[in-house]
Enzyme design. Sequence first.
Site: not given
Length: 737
Positions: A433, A532, A596
């Site tokens: 989102n 974030d 990763c």
Amino acid sequence: MELYFKNLSKQKKQVMEKNGNNRKLRVCVATCNRADYSKLAPIMFGIKMEPEFFELDVVVLGSHLIDDYGNTYRMIEQDDFDINTRLHTIVRGEDEAAMVESVGLALVKLPDVLNRLKPDIMIVHGDRFDALALATSAALMNIRILHIEGGEVSGTIDDSIRHAITKLAHYHVCCTRSAEQHLISMCEDHDRILLAGCPSYDKLLSAKNKDYMSIIRMWLGDDVKSKDYIVALQHPVTTDIKHSIKMFELTLDALISFNKRTLVLFPNIDAGSKEMVRVMRKKGIEHHPNFRAVKHVPFDQFIQLVAHAGCMIGNSSCGVREVGAFGTPVINLGTRQIGRETGENVLHVRDADTQDKILQALHLQFGKQYPCSKIYGDGNAVPRILKFLKSIDLQEPLQKKFCFPPVKENISQDIDHILETLSALAVDLGGTNLRVAIVSMKGEIVKKYTQFNPKTYEERINLILQMCVEAAAEAVKLNCRILGVGISTGGRVNPREGIVLHSTKLIQEWNSVDLRTPLSDTLHLPVWVDNDGNCAALAERKFGQGKGLENFVTLITGTGIGGGIIHQHELIHGSSFCAAELGHLVVSLDGPDCSCGSHGCIEAYASGMALQREAKKLHDEDLLLVEGMSVPKDEAVSAVHLIQAAKLGNVKAQSILRTAGTALGLGVVNILHTINPSLVILSGVLASHYIHIVKDVIRQQALSSVQDVDVVVSDLVDPALLGAASMVLDYTTRRIC
């Protein structure tokens, strides 16, 4: 604005009843020069648009009426204003004595004008000696004074004049919160201060998209390109005239050496201006092929010129105030504007005592593009000022009241006589989102907007811009003043440049993306961008359990595993912006593969993706579902189903969660041993499922010296949005303080 005019007839009745006799408010606007007219004109247009409320009288004096300074009264006529009175008040000489004599001449002439016009209120702008004469005359003749741009701090004699006018004025319209606080500290009546922003910003913030190349060619030549020229505007410093003339000479020498096309505006009429003009002519500036020397540029055209300049140089207040709205680089020379609040586009050269210093500043600044700044206004000043004017009760006693300490809080008023909510636009770019929210200074999410995050760069950036524009428009209706935009996104971010360097695999087409520039250009707001995990730590520092702590770590448990480190109250980014990639701490040499490219990372065990992987394995082997549980055929198996199975007694699901929690716990132990924070905060949807296991691992594996460090679950609902907002709100708070 549309909402503002809807209740016009109702307001008219209320104002007429308050002022008695159903009489309009007679407002006299006095303008002295080209600079103050740029601030007063938007107010004059607003007054003129409401003839049912106001009668407007325009008085023109000062350098407006002098040919050497462009006869700028003509632009007032071109704007279709009727000039009621022209007063020749300038005594030529351009020295200290001439300034004093000019004030005296204005004081002699103004009483007749004011007796004839009989205004209810006089609007005076700024800090010029002409304005001091206006305020003195009006105050002594018992005419109410509204002072625009009081409370600011700059340099030279202007400060003293500005503050003197403040003490004479009955009402105050200021542009910044610092200016508002200064007025309060000067004991001005709290109820008569309006924090509105600068009126010129109402025009500035809608001006940049107009056709500008024809204006550039008209003033600088057909061969000049946008961002490839300089605008120079330098005035004398009346408290140190000799030094300011020498500095102007050095500036011109540096500009000649820099060898870029330059538009030079003549200085104002202050003492020392005549000598500065002599310096221009001595150096042949008016005939130099790289220079265009002009007495005046109409304001509409001037803002286009500075908006698209490669740089502006000088000591004009325009450079540190208005030009910030466009992010144009500015070089501020000397002390004339030393106390002004400025955006990051301004480079100060306090001691401009050598040509090399100024030349070096030109090389540093020319051609850069900075975030647009709204320190001085948000484009809605005029509606606030008109509302403020309508609120003036002419039946109240004229005598001023001073509010001596202690100073009460929440003291200014805006368009509805309540303090606007200082807020930030927060953007959270998640794997699924895209969310935008209006967040208040207290961490309240006033309004939130959610859309699916598009898969392509072009669709995503367009949606971000669209959602932010809509949220900014809604903020005005919600009485929220947006101070800036904060963006939280996955991946590695360069917060200094506002660029996403490398994104997570969840967000496609999101590498080497400049987020700051398009948002800043569209919204005319400063923009901050960060990872974030870092945003979650910032949210805890400002609004959560990390508030007031010097050192703590936040771990996000969601689709991936991230984190942020606060050390000595500051966020740690690292030398390559890769600090706090806590999800990629290796806790097993032979663990599962990680996204990763390594294996055995915390994220490979404890992230939502890792749990989903294990849930699918169990489901494929018919080992996931237990009694009381089902997964519809059209629904993908996820971490939620694994957690549900564990709660219902599925031993294998419980074992997987225990392993995941143990991996996270080992990571926390490594953090405790490496950073030794005073608190570890687990954030995200999985935090509550891991907390007890993590604490058990710490008791079993950590050194005794760190076993007392508390580990808690975050109580913040939207840490990413709150952290994005905190970047804006913290910076603004620091600027104000």
